[in-house]
Enzyme design. Structure first.
Site, PDB file in Angstrom:
ATOM      1  N   CYS A  88       0.843  -1.199   0.000  1.00 10.52           N
ATOM      2  CA  CYS A  88       0.000   0.000   0.000  1.00 10.52           C
ATOM      3  C   CYS A  88       0.885   1.260   0.000  1.00 10.52           C
ATOM      4  O   CYS A  88       1.633   1.467  -0.930  1.00 10.52           O
ATOM      5  CB  CYS A  88      -0.994  -0.024   1.151  1.00 10.52           C
ATOM      6  SG  CYS A  88      -2.351   1.165   0.965  1.00 10.52           S
ATOM      7  N   HIS A 196      -3.762  -4.675  -0.502  1.00  7.82           N
ATOM      8  CA  HIS A 196      -3.318  -5.287   0.752  1.00  7.82           C
ATOM      9  C   HIS A 196      -3.335  -6.801   0.602  1.00  7.82           C
ATOM     10  O   HIS A 196      -4.404  -7.413   0.665  1.00  7.82           O
ATOM     11  CB  HIS A 196      -4.240  -4.872   1.906  1.00  7.82           C
ATOM     12  CG  HIS A 196      -4.076  -3.469   2.345  1.00  7.82           C
ATOM     13  ND1 HIS A 196      -3.196  -3.099   3.348  1.00  7.82           N
ATOM     14  CD2 HIS A 196      -4.669  -2.328   1.931  1.00  7.82           C
ATOM     15  CE1 HIS A 196      -3.266  -1.793   3.527  1.00  7.82           C
ATOM     16  NE2 HIS A 196      -4.150  -1.302   2.681  1.00  7.82           N
ATOM     17  N   GLU A 198      -2.467  -9.023   2.680  1.00 10.07           N
ATOM     18  CA  GLU A 198      -2.909  -9.660   3.927  1.00 10.07           C
ATOM     19  C   GLU A 198      -4.424  -9.649   4.083  1.00 10.07           C
ATOM     20  O   GLU A 198      -4.977 -10.368   4.922  1.00 10.07           O
ATOM     21  CB  GLU A 198      -2.244  -8.980   5.133  1.00 10.07           C
ATOM     22  CG  GLU A 198      -2.798  -7.623   5.523  1.00 10.07           C
ATOM     23  CD  GLU A 198      -2.292  -6.463   4.692  1.00 10.07           C
ATOM     24  OE1 GLU A 198      -2.575  -5.316   5.067  1.00 10.07           O
ATOM     25  OE2 GLU A 198      -1.611  -6.699   3.673  1.00 10.07           O
TER      26      GLU A 198
END
Length: 217
Positions: A88, A196, A198
């Site tokens: 990001c 992102h 994750e």
């Protein structure tokens, strides 16, 4: 083997660490995932991750405020040749500069400028928030084995700016949001994702697994 996730007060550290720990386990490796603000640990790590949330200038200032951290990043990348991943705003910081709230120098790892997204469709709101497929631009080890393209897996985005690279070859995947938005960049042993990983379920975990085993030429 160690994976250092840099703690500079500007990232979703817990989620990132959990995702990396999960994929270390699933790939059968014994890497230690460390969240750290210690430049010495970062300089010696086998892989380095720079997360980031917020404004470009604030994140850049936070990183510079940790004495020796930028020098440690330089040593890990340039001297030790370690794989490095920005996430990001951490990816945006790889640029030469960012123009959010005025021009701010970046780390100049992927030459280009971080600029505001300007969707061609006025109905599309900024920030760009939600799920998008990725369009690959050539082959890259970080995207190997991941189902991409219009009918492929989705990545989660939340951003108002993206990295406009000087060299189109540094952009290895884009997303469509009223025009092409930079999604993944890579140059040498340095890479970054605007989304992102994750939070991106199967796509993100696949990319993390690829990063964990990535051996840049």
């Amino acid at each position: 083997m160690t994976i250092a996730i840099i703690d500079y007060g500007a990232g979703n550290l817990r989620s990132a660490a959990k995702a990396f720990e999960r994929m270390v386990g699933e790939t059968g490796r014994a890497d230690e995932v460390m969240v750290t603000a210690n430049p010495d640990i970062v300089a010696r790590a086998d892989r380095i991750v720079l997360p980031g949330d917020g404004a470009f200038a604030d994140c850049r200032a936070n990183l510079a405020a940790i004495s020796g951290m930028i020098e440690a990043i330089d040593e890990a990348i340039d001297v030790r040749g370690r794989p490095f991943l920005g996430i990001c705003v951490g990816m945006q910081l790889l640029a030469t500069s960012g123009d959010e709230h005025g021009s701010t120098p970046g780390l100049d790892r992927v030459q280009g400028e971080v600029r505001a997204i300007e969707p061609a469709d006025p109905a599309l709101k900024v920030p760009h928030m939600g799920w998008n497929t990725l369009t690959p631009r050539g082959d890259h080890a970080l995207l190997a084995g991941i189902d991409l393209g219009r009918g492929g897996l989705h990545a989660y985005f939340l951003h108002s700016y993206h990295l406009v690279a000087d060299n189109a070859d540094d952009v290895i995947a884009t997303a469509d949001y009223g025009g092409a938005v930079t999604a993944v960049v890579a140059r040498g042993n340095v890479a970054g994702t605007q989304f992102h990983p994750e939070k991106s379920q199967a796509l993100g975990l696949g990319l993390i697994a690829n990063f964990i085993t990535w051996s840049p030429a």
